[in-house]
Motif scaffolding. Structure first.
Motif, PDB file in Angstrom:
ATOM      1  N   ARG A  37     -35.062  25.471 -11.966  1.00 34.52           N
ATOM      2  CA  ARG A  37     -34.165  26.354 -12.716  1.00 34.52           C
ATOM      3  C   ARG A  37     -34.796  27.752 -12.867  1.00 34.52           C
ATOM      4  O   ARG A  37     -34.151  28.771 -12.637  1.00 34.52           O
ATOM      5  CB  ARG A  37     -33.882  25.726 -14.091  1.00 34.52           C
ATOM      6  N   LEU A  40     -34.648  29.701  -9.773  1.00 33.86           N
ATOM      7  CA  LEU A  40     -33.263  30.071  -9.435  1.00 33.86           C
ATOM      8  C   LEU A  40     -32.798  31.319 -10.182  1.00 33.86           C
ATOM      9  O   LEU A  40     -31.929  32.050  -9.711  1.00 33.86           O
ATOM     10  CB  LEU A  40     -32.315  28.905  -9.732  1.00 33.86           C
ATOM     11  N   PRO A  45     -31.078  36.207  -3.299  1.00 33.32           N
ATOM     12  CA  PRO A  45     -29.773  35.575  -3.009  1.00 33.32           C
ATOM     13  C   PRO A  45     -29.724  34.933  -1.620  1.00 33.32           C
ATOM     14  O   PRO A  45     -29.030  33.923  -1.424  1.00 33.32           O
ATOM     15  CB  PRO A  45     -28.766  36.728  -3.102  1.00 33.32           C
ATOM     16  N   ILE A  48     -30.578  31.303  -1.796  1.00 33.22           N
ATOM     17  CA  ILE A  48     -29.486  30.412  -2.225  1.00 33.22           C
ATOM     18  C   ILE A  48     -28.536  30.197  -1.039  1.00 33.22           C
ATOM     19  O   ILE A  48     -28.120  29.070  -0.761  1.00 33.22           O
ATOM     20  CB  ILE A  48     -28.743  31.025  -3.440  1.00 33.22           C
ATOM     21  N   MET A  98     -23.015  35.372  -4.008  1.00 32.08           N
ATOM     22  CA  MET A  98     -24.159  34.491  -4.295  1.00 32.08           C
ATOM     23  C   MET A  98     -24.494  34.459  -5.784  1.00 32.08           C
ATOM     24  O   MET A  98     -25.038  33.474  -6.268  1.00 32.08           O
ATOM     25  CB  MET A  98     -25.383  34.968  -3.502  1.00 32.08           C
ATOM     26  N   GLU A  99     -24.171  35.515  -6.507  1.00 36.46           N
ATOM     27  CA  GLU A  99     -24.487  35.530  -7.944  1.00 36.46           C
ATOM     28  C   GLU A  99     -23.651  34.484  -8.686  1.00 36.46           C
ATOM     29  O   GLU A  99     -24.126  33.811  -9.589  1.00 36.46           O
ATOM     30  CB  GLU A  99     -24.282  36.930  -8.532  1.00 36.46           C
ATOM     31  N   ARG A 102     -25.123  31.200  -7.875  1.00 40.11           N
ATOM     32  CA  ARG A 102     -26.383  31.051  -8.612  1.00 40.11           C
ATOM     33  C   ARG A 102     -26.088  30.597 -10.049  1.00 40.11           C
ATOM     34  O   ARG A 102     -26.718  29.657 -10.547  1.00 40.11           O
ATOM     35  CB  ARG A 102     -27.121  32.395  -8.627  1.00 40.11           C
ATOM     36  N   ARG A 103     -25.116  31.238 -10.698  1.00 44.85           N
ATOM     37  CA  ARG A 103     -24.785  30.888 -12.092  1.00 44.85           C
ATOM     38  C   ARG A 103     -24.339  29.440 -12.206  1.00 44.85           C
ATOM     39  O   ARG A 103     -24.730  28.713 -13.110  1.00 44.85           O
ATOM     40  CB  ARG A 103     -23.686  31.832 -12.620  1.00 44.85           C
ATOM     41  N   LEU A 105     -25.027  26.924 -10.181  1.00 41.15           N
ATOM     42  CA  LEU A 105     -26.176  26.043  -9.945  1.00 41.15           C
ATOM     43  C   LEU A 105     -27.007  25.884 -11.226  1.00 41.15           C
ATOM     44  O   LEU A 105     -27.372  24.772 -11.623  1.00 41.15           O
ATOM     45  CB  LEU A 105     -27.085  26.692  -8.906  1.00 41.15           C
ATOM     46  N   ILE A 106     -27.294  27.020 -11.843  1.00 44.50           N
ATOM     47  CA  ILE A 106     -28.132  27.001 -13.044  1.00 44.50           C
ATOM     48  C   ILE A 106     -27.421  26.239 -14.168  1.00 44.50           C
ATOM     49  O   ILE A 106     -28.036  25.458 -14.901  1.00 44.50           O
ATOM     50  CB  ILE A 106     -28.492  28.449 -13.460  1.00 44.50           C
ATOM     51  N   ARG A 132     -35.825  31.580   2.558  1.00 43.84           N
ATOM     52  CA  ARG A 132     -34.686  32.492   2.668  1.00 43.84           C
ATOM     53  C   ARG A 132     -34.368  32.746   4.138  1.00 43.84           C
ATOM     54  O   ARG A 132     -35.189  32.449   5.014  1.00 43.84           O
ATOM     55  CB  ARG A 132     -34.943  33.797   1.917  1.00 43.84           C
TER      56      ARG A 132
END
Lengths: 223, 416
Positions: A37, A40, A45, A48, A98-99, A102-103, A105-106, A132
């Protein structure tokens, strides 16, 4: 010596490109869910992106248990099937960037951390290594002038080319679409039915060879 | 002569793969690429370079290969370095480190002009690592290629070496697990096998029959083979135990084939342990082969029903790749690069114990259709992922990418 990059010329013809993904280790690794976490929150990005989509261009079999690397690690590294199933359900095509991914996933990981009194951990040999991607796109010099040519050429495209036009396209085209559809949309409503068929293909749950063969069938049927 | 080398690979991997290489090489046409390592013969690095240089040449690049020359003290030092970087705790004596630096200095005098004018310089492993600092007039991109597992190095030695490798433009590692964080891009490129080498080419049936006869094997009973150095990490005793457990249910022969034991005191000990564990059992064949017995190894892998690589620690495990290329399912230890190659029920089975290996041996021998199917899948998997053509493609990609720094997206178009 290497030639310079120049801006891509737009034309009515379809420019067939190919691509190769270079994998770059970030040196960041996680041995437990909290470390995952934490990384992440700040990881590049492209990392991810790589862990969701890179599997399509990596050595694997057509039916992996889970579609993204986070879910695979939750299952094999942490032995946490609950988390693996929840992570596997995250579909990257639903996120504009990707943001957003990302959110989500977290969010899923934090929910699991809240549920557990102990932080799930892996052995030292099964740590999660953040990688990456760097994509190198090159021109095959093949140009299609009529949509009907797609049915002939599609079977000969490399998996790199399918990745570029069908997967990568979704983060660089105006309508977040694949390149084939973007091109066909330029011909008015002539190919509407075909466009619906292409839209029904889910790139996230298919291998690139499967995608190529299903696109081939669709093009054959409609052209 | 390199004419037609790409054509020969094309017969194996298909025209699309070769076209792909040609297109990717186009922007690198005429680029001067120098590889530097410490030996021209023996070892995986030299094996790969022997083939990669002519391939790059045929693709329009201008590659060359330089070998640094050292003395006994230098090689002693780099052997210690190799072992300590892989985890052995040992303080390398200062005089040896000074000799390492002097030898690099001597070689730099000889190679400086050639290296400084190159567009790309690939320095392989720790032996020539200080070269970059010694070529201050360099104009190209310098890449350090690490072929060894540095996941848990002995820290003082890594700290020493890191001073030399940190200034490179990039480094290449076989697996993310093996890499150490550095302030430059850490590219991941897996090793490969060459389908045209003696170790991997197709062999005539008559040659295979000769191998069976030479080693006193029975062609009518299944053969299990493990090819590897006699090293405790390869767990030869575990393989013998697995063989015995499986043999209680099905007729079986075991071949443990390896080389390099004569000049390796630990290797001799391990051979002795394996012989003791075999207890003169006639169906256990322990073969000490010379390091250049490539065709024999090839033959042994081809006559086997199943290949075992029951390592408890492993780098990438190219013997696994070689066996899979020959259409054999592999029962491998769940470690290192074996995990990337052996996929349960697809290309073989991953195991953690002799019992697990015995169970999978029995399973495959009683499900011949599965054995056949998994062997075919294994070969296809190697074809798509672990042949030298893929390796060259990734080197070309890296060269193109590295010219653009850390850009995430690199788009190449024809020059105007």
């Amino acid at each position: 010596m290497p030639s310079a990059t120049k801006p891509k010329k737009r034309s009515k013809s379809f420019e067939l490109q190919d691509c190769v993904i270079a994998a770059i280790a970030t040196g960041k690794r996680a041995q437990n869910l909290r470390e995952l976490r934490n990384h992440l929150l700040t990881i590049h990005p492209e990392s991810i992106y790589y862990h969701f989509w890179g599997g399509l261009l990596r050595p694997s079999f057509d039916d992996p248990e889970y579609q993204n690397d986070f879910a695979v690690w939750a299952y094999h590294g942490l032995n946490d099937r609950f988390l693996a199933e929840r992570l596997a359900l995250i579909d990257p095509t639903e996120f504009a960037n990707m943001e957003g991914l990302r959110r989500e996933l977290i969010e899923v990981i934090e929910e699991r951390l809240d549920e557990n009194e102990l932080v799930p951990w892996s052995s030292a040999h099964q740590q999660f290594h953040f990688i990456r991607s760097q994509i190198v796109v090159f021109d095959t010099r093949l140009r299609l002038t009529k949509p009907e040519q797609l049915k002939e050429y599609i079977a000969h495209l490399t998996v790199g080319s399918i990745f570029y036009h069908f997967v990568d396209a979704r983060r660089r085209t105006a309508h977040k679409n694949d390149d084939f559809s973007e091109w066909l949309m330029g011909f008015g409503d002539t190919y509407d039915e075909l466009l619906d068929q292409i839209a029904s293909l889910d790139p996230y749950f298919k291998s690139l060879t499967e995608l190529r063969s299903q696109l081939g069938e669709i093009f054959k049927e409609y052209m | 002569m390199t004419d037609g080398l790409l054509d020969r690979y094309q017969e194996i991997v298909g025209v699309d793969v070769i076209n792909n290489l040609r297109q990717l090489a186009e922007p690198l046409r005429g680029a001067k690429v120098v590889h530097v390592n410490s030996t021209r013969d023996g070892g995986g690095v030299a094996e790969i370079l022997h083939r990669m240089i002519p391939l790059k040449q045929e693709l329009g690049l201008e590659p060359s290969w330089e070998v640094i020359v050292g003395d006994e003290e230098f090689y002693q030092c780099t052997k210690y370095m190799h072992n300590t970087l892989q985890g052995n705790r040992f303080e390398i004596p200062n005089p040896l480190l000074r000799r390492y630096e002097e030898i690099n200095q001597d070689n730099a005098e000889r190679l400086r002009e050639h290296l400084e004018e190159a567009d790309f310089v690939f320095i392989h492993d720790p032996q020539p690592a200080p070269m970059l600092n010694l070529c201050t007039g360099r104009r190209g991109k310098w890449i350090w290629r690490c072929h060894i597992d540095v996941s848990r190095p002995y820290r003082p030695v890594w700290k020493y070496l890191r001073g030399y490798v940190e200034p490179y433009d990039a480094s290449i590692w076989s697996l993310a697990e093996f890499a150490q964080p550095l302030h430059h891009p850490l590219y991941l490129i897996r090793p490969s096998i060459d389908p045209l080498s003696e170790k991997n080419i197709e062999l005539q049936d008559s040659e295979l029959e000769e191998v069976v006869e030479r080693f006193g094997l029975d062609p009518d009973r299944p053969i299990i083979v493990q090819v590897s150095r006699f090293d405790r990490f390869k767990d030869p005793l575990g393989v013998i135990q697995a063989f015995r457990l499986a043999k209680a249910f099905t007729p079986l022969q075991l071949v443990l084939a390896g080389g390099g034991a004569t000049d390796d005191p630990e290797g001799e000990e391990v051979v002795a342990e394996a012989r003791a564990a075999a207890m003169d059992e006639p169906d256990i064949h322990i073969l000490l082969l010379p390091s250049d017995a490539h065709r024999t190894i090839n033959g042994l892998q081809r006559i086997s029903d199943i290949v075992v690589q029951k390592s408890t620690k492993e780098g990438f495990g190219l013997t696994v790749t070689e066996a899979m290329w020959k259409g054999k399912p592999v029962i491998g230890g769940e470690v290192g690069g074996i995990r990337l190659q052996v996929h349960d029920h697809h290309t073989g089975f991953l195991v953690n114990t002799p019992e697990g290996a015995a169970l999978r041996i029995r399973y495959l021998l009683t499900h011949r259709d599965k054995l056949q199917e998994m062997g075919q899948k294994a070969q296809q998997f190697v074809m798509e992922n672990f042949l030298i053509t893929r390796h060259v493609r990734e080197y070309l990609t890296l060269m193109v990418a590295i010219l653009r720094g850390t850009q995430e997206r690199i788009e190449l178009y024809d020059s105007p």
